[in-house]
Motif scaffolding. Structure first.
Motif, PDB file in Angstrom:
ATOM      1  N   ILE A 101     -13.363 -10.740  10.907  1.00  0.00           N
ATOM      2  CA  ILE A 101     -12.683 -11.741  10.085  1.00  0.00           C
ATOM      3  C   ILE A 101     -11.732 -10.993   9.152  1.00  0.00           C
ATOM      4  N   LEU A 102     -10.774 -11.716   8.608  1.00  0.00           N
ATOM      5  CA  LEU A 102      -9.825 -11.089   7.692  1.00  0.00           C
ATOM      6  C   LEU A 102     -10.294 -11.248   6.262  1.00  0.00           C
ATOM      7  N   ILE A 103     -10.387 -10.147   5.551  1.00  0.00           N
ATOM      8  CA  ILE A 103     -10.640 -10.182   4.109  1.00  0.00           C
ATOM      9  C   ILE A 103      -9.622  -9.246   3.474  1.00  0.00           C
ATOM     10  N   HIS A 104      -8.822  -9.802   2.568  1.00  0.00           N
ATOM     11  CA  HIS A 104      -7.771  -9.006   1.924  1.00  0.00           C
ATOM     12  C   HIS A 104      -6.781  -8.500   2.973  1.00  0.00           C
ATOM     13  N   ASP A 105      -6.443  -9.386   3.951  1.00  0.00           N
ATOM     14  CA  ASP A 105      -5.520  -9.031   5.043  1.00  0.00           C
ATOM     15  C   ASP A 105      -5.997  -7.833   5.858  1.00  0.00           C
ATOM     16  N   HIS A 106      -7.300  -7.618   5.828  1.00  0.00           N
ATOM     17  CA  HIS A 106      -7.844  -6.408   6.442  1.00  0.00           C
ATOM     18  C   HIS A 106      -8.980  -6.852   7.367  1.00  0.00           C
ATOM     19  N   PRO A 107      -8.974  -6.430   8.649  1.00  0.00           N
ATOM     20  CA  PRO A 107     -10.057  -6.863   9.540  1.00  0.00           C
ATOM     21  C   PRO A 107     -11.401  -6.243   9.148  1.00  0.00           C
ATOM     22  N   VAL A 108     -12.396  -7.089   9.016  1.00  0.00           N
ATOM     23  CA  VAL A 108     -13.750  -6.633   8.660  1.00  0.00           C
ATOM     24  C   VAL A 108     -14.703  -7.034   9.795  1.00  0.00           C
ATOM     25  N   TRP A 109     -15.479  -6.071  10.243  1.00  0.00           N
ATOM     26  CA  TRP A 109     -16.454  -6.357  11.308  1.00  0.00           C
ATOM     27  C   TRP A 109     -17.685  -7.067  10.735  1.00  0.00           C
ATOM     28  N   VAL A 110     -18.159  -8.050  11.473  1.00  0.00           N
ATOM     29  CA  VAL A 110     -19.337  -8.827  11.071  1.00  0.00           C
ATOM     30  C   VAL A 110     -20.331  -8.808  12.222  1.00  0.00           C
ATOM     31  N   LYS A 111     -21.576  -8.572  11.889  1.00  0.00           N
ATOM     32  CA  LYS A 111     -22.641  -8.547  12.909  1.00  0.00           C
ATOM     33  C   LYS A 111     -23.631  -9.669  12.571  1.00  0.00           C
ATOM     34  N   ALA A 112     -24.200 -10.290  13.581  1.00  0.00           N
ATOM     35  CA  ALA A 112     -25.134 -11.397  13.361  1.00  0.00           C
ATOM     36  C   ALA A 112     -26.550 -11.024  13.811  1.00  0.00           C
ATOM     37  N   TYR A 113     -27.505 -11.294  12.928  1.00  0.00           N
ATOM     38  CA  TYR A 113     -28.929 -11.098  13.242  1.00  0.00           C
ATOM     39  C   TYR A 113     -29.613 -12.464  13.330  1.00  0.00           C
ATOM     40  N   TYR A 114     -30.698 -12.492  14.073  1.00  0.00           N
ATOM     41  CA  TYR A 114     -31.366 -13.766  14.372  1.00  0.00           C
ATOM     42  C   TYR A 114     -32.802 -13.748  13.866  1.00  0.00           C
ATOM     43  N   LEU A 115     -33.175 -14.819  13.168  1.00  0.00           N
ATOM     44  CA  LEU A 115     -34.578 -15.020  12.793  1.00  0.00           C
ATOM     45  C   LEU A 115     -35.157 -16.066  13.737  1.00  0.00           C
ATOM     46  N   ASN A 116     -36.014 -15.604  14.626  1.00  0.00           N
ATOM     47  CA  ASN A 116     -36.635 -16.488  15.608  1.00  0.00           C
ATOM     48  C   ASN A 116     -37.520 -17.525  14.899  1.00  0.00           C
ATOM     49  N   PRO A 117     -37.469 -18.795  15.341  1.00  0.00           N
ATOM     50  CA  PRO A 117     -38.269 -19.835  14.679  1.00  0.00           C
ATOM     51  C   PRO A 117     -39.762 -19.514  14.593  1.00  0.00           C
ATOM     52  N   GLU A 118     -40.268 -18.783  15.590  1.00  0.00           N
ATOM     53  CA  GLU A 118     -41.709 -18.515  15.597  1.00  0.00           C
ATOM     54  C   GLU A 118     -42.112 -17.442  14.585  1.00  0.00           C
ATOM     55  N   THR A 119     -41.163 -16.651  14.101  1.00  0.00           N
ATOM     56  CA  THR A 119     -41.512 -15.555  13.185  1.00  0.00           C
ATOM     57  C   THR A 119     -42.137 -16.090  11.902  1.00  0.00           C
ATOM     58  N   PHE A 120     -41.441 -17.035  11.249  1.00  0.00           N
ATOM     59  CA  PHE A 120     -41.972 -17.600  10.000  1.00  0.00           C
ATOM     60  C   PHE A 120     -42.068 -19.120  10.053  1.00  0.00           C
ATOM     61  N   LYS A 121     -42.023 -19.687  11.258  1.00  0.00           N
ATOM     62  CA  LYS A 121     -42.087 -21.148  11.412  1.00  0.00           C
ATOM     63  C   LYS A 121     -40.940 -21.830  10.658  1.00  0.00           C
ATOM     64  N   SER A 122     -39.722 -21.414  11.001  1.00  0.00           N
ATOM     65  CA  SER A 122     -38.531 -22.016  10.385  1.00  0.00           C
ATOM     66  C   SER A 122     -37.571 -22.419  11.500  1.00  0.00           C
ATOM     67  N   ALA A 123     -36.594 -23.262  11.160  1.00  0.00           N
ATOM     68  CA  ALA A 123     -35.513 -23.532  12.105  1.00  0.00           C
ATOM     69  C   ALA A 123     -34.838 -22.193  12.431  1.00  0.00           C
ATOM     70  N   PRO A 124     -34.154 -22.082  13.583  1.00  0.00           N
ATOM     71  CA  PRO A 124     -33.490 -20.816  13.915  1.00  0.00           C
ATOM     72  C   PRO A 124     -32.462 -20.457  12.839  1.00  0.00           C
ATOM     73  N   MET A 125     -32.403 -19.187  12.472  1.00  0.00           N
ATOM     74  CA  MET A 125     -31.476 -18.760  11.432  1.00  0.00           C
ATOM     75  C   MET A 125     -30.667 -17.551  11.881  1.00  0.00           C
ATOM     76  N   PHE A 126     -29.408 -17.529  11.459  1.00  0.00           N
ATOM     77  CA  PHE A 126     -28.512 -16.409  11.762  1.00  0.00           C
ATOM     78  C   PHE A 126     -28.018 -15.810  10.452  1.00  0.00           C
ATOM     79  N   LEU A 127     -28.153 -14.499  10.338  1.00  0.00           N
ATOM     80  CA  LEU A 127     -27.793 -13.811   9.091  1.00  0.00           C
ATOM     81  C   LEU A 127     -26.689 -12.798   9.368  1.00  0.00           C
ATOM     82  N   LEU A 128     -25.652 -12.841   8.539  1.00  0.00           N
ATOM     83  CA  LEU A 128     -24.456 -12.022   8.758  1.00  0.00           C
ATOM     84  C   LEU A 128     -24.500 -10.744   7.936  1.00  0.00           C
TER      85      LEU A 128
END
Length: 550
Positions: A101-128
């Motif tokens: 994504i662009l931040i300050h006109d500068h490309p910044v890499w973003v990685k996504a991690y996943y919290l599986n619903p069964e781990t803590f009994k939550s809806a699926p979650m994605f963390l950047l």
């Protein structure tokens, strides 16, 4: 698992089939995942847990904070020390999704991690995360600290949540019917989506917004030129932004823009809904604001043995369990402060985020009265304070430190550190009285008392947030009757509230606890019963589908 055509990995209940992407700066799902600071996170965490329990078609979008909010430690003299420790989470899955994504006109890499619903009994979650070797150091720091004090970093965090979150949803091919912003931190998503949907009308059909802040000053505003310089508006010029948002001064008001771009918004208690409609009513072009009262997840928070004893009408078991819960929590008090608390003594706990309007040290304002209260041999009392001030909110930190210094003079007053989900639950179990004394009407909801009631604690509060919907005075809790606050100075309001708090404590609560315990137990049980369904987040998560996502 293939994340490129993502669907929630459980059968969806037909009532909740509409696809929702829920954006929040913080989530308090479980103690090991330290990506939250306070009430906003506790609320979104409970929402995710209920999304799982109700089998809703919802995903959470958040940020993986490398150092969390901060770790609360102590200086040599027991005062607050802010420390930053790197966090590692082996239970998160790498989605393999990486994008720029662009931040300050500068490309910044973003990685996504996943919290599986069964781990803590939550809806699926994605963390950047931007903490990647591909990024320069400044870009890596965007996801280091939740609510970074540096303004440019904070704006970058908002861009990451909004633009990065919306782009992730595209990478997942999730195609949500609705984007739900929990607070306005992620409103930059709207500018990304405008490029996608091509019109404000189409955007509006897909955007809903929850506001948590009952006063205008508390809503985030940033210099519009700084936002533009930082690529917040996804390629739009300042003139185009002004035209679209109706903002003509130099302060970009995130909440106001969210209210103008969303099709519907909600406050987080009935009182807060009213306050919000009055507060924003003077602006044109804002969406309707309804109210959906916050709630907390009963399955996660409640002490089931206490509820079982109540349902079986076994008072011996009920009292025994509450005493055990107090005793266990008092071991933490002893460990941290060297003070031995007595499970037979009425224990008052004030524990939540430290902020000026919440008046943490309120009862100690008149030390003469406080001394009298804490040295009463007929009606003994114990006090515990805990909570995290924002790491650069120096008035709140000095309030915390002042309480630490005061506590050194008493065997029955303790101030604890490490107020996170784990300690929060223990303190609710430790308390007979959950004290809440914000300045009315500055608390939007204030949900900590709900989970206290779920653990056999009686709410004692000023009449703010969710309290008017819950407390039936003397029946399931105690409340300071509202005065004509609108026509009082702050000092007059404080004086009135303080006198009432002492009066109710000395004349009603203490005599009831010590002289009429059977009635006291009934008040506790009434609170536990009344909070059970009305303030369980399953009710709230259901209402979001019924009232906000319609």
């Amino acid at each position: 698992m293939n994340f490129r055509n993502f669907q929630v990995p459980y059968p969806v209940d037909d009532r909740y089939s509409k696809k929702v992407a829920y954006f929040s700066m913080e989530f308090a799902v479980h103690q090991p995942l330290k990506i939250y600071s306070g009430g906003l996170g506790f609320l979104s965490g409970s929402h995710m847990r209920s999304g799982y329990e109700l089998r809703q078609n919802i995903i959470g979008i958040g940020i993986l904070w490398k150092y969390g909010y901060y770790d609360q430690a102590r200086n040599q003299d027991q005062t607050l020390q802010v420390t930053w420790m790197e966090k590692y989470y082996s239970f998160l899955e790498d989605t393999g999704i990486k994008f720029q994504i662009l931040i300050h006109d500068h490309p910044v890499w973003v990685k996504a991690y996943y919290l599986n619903p069964e781990t803590f009994k939550s809806a699926p979650m994605f963390l950047l995360s931007t903490d990647l070797p591909e990024n320069d150091y400044v870009s890596q720091t965007i996801t280091h600290r939740l609510y970074d004090a540096n303004v440019a970093t904070k704006v970058a965090q908002f861009i990451l949540l909004g633009v990065g979150g919306a782009k992730l949803v595209d990478e997942l091919n999730f195609n949500p019917d609705l984007y739900h912003l929990n607070e306005a931190h992620g409103i930059s998503a709207a500018f990304y989506l405008l490029n996608k949907f091509k019109s404000v009308d189409t955007l509006r059909k897909h955007l809903v917004f929850t506001t948590h802040t009952p006063e205008e000053a508390g809503n985030e505003k940033h210099d519009i030129y700084l936002c533009h310089k930082m690529s917040y508006f996804c390629g739009m010029s300042v003139d185009e932004v002004r035209k679209l948002t109706g903002i003509y001064d130099d302060q970009f008001n995130h909440s106001l823009v969210a209210l103008r771009f969303a099709k519907l918004a909600n406050g987080v208690s009935q009182l807060h809904g009213r306050v919000s409609r009055e507060m924003w009513g003077k602006y044109d072009g804002i969406c309707p604001i309804i109210a959906i009262t916050n709630a907390q997840n009963w399955n996660y928070w409640a002490d089931k043995q206490l509820y079982r004893a109540m349902e079986e009408a076994n008072d011996w078991a009920f009292d025994d369990r509450k005493k055990y819960l107090k005793k266990r929590a008092f071991e933490i008090v002893a460990d941290q402060t060297g003070k031995l608390f007595n499970p037979n003594v009425l224990t008052i706990v004030w524990a939540r985020r430290f902020a000026g309007y919440k008046r943490a040290d309120f009862l100690t304002q008149t030390l003469e009265r406080f001394n009298k209260l804490t040295s009463n041999e007929k009606y003994p009392i114990q006090f515990i304070w805990a909570g995290k001030p924002y790491p650069v909110d120096y008035p709140a930190i000095s309030q915390f430190n002042n309480l630490v210094h005061i506590s050194k003079n008493y065997k029955n007053v303790a101030v604890l550190i490490g107020y996170e989900l784990g300690l929060s639950k223990r303190l609710k179990q430790a308390s007979d009285i959950w004290l809440n004394n914000p300045r009315v009407p500055r608390e939007a909801s204030g949900t900590s008392g709900m989970t206290a009631a779920m653990n056999g604690s009686v709410n004692f509060s000023t009449d703010d947030g969710w309290i008017p919907e819950f407390i039936n005075n003397g029946h399931n809790g105690f409340v300071v009757p509202q005065a004509d606050y609108a026509n009082m100075t702050v000092q007059e309001q404080d004086d009135y509230d303080l006198n009432k708090l002492y009066e109710i404590l000395e004349q009603q609560i203490l005599p009831l606890y010590y002289d009429n315990y059977d009635t006291w137990r009934q008040v506790v049980k009434n609170g536990m019963r009344d909070v059970r369904f009305q303030f369980d987040s399953n009710r709230m998560a259901h209402e979001y589908y019924e009232l906000l996502y319609i």
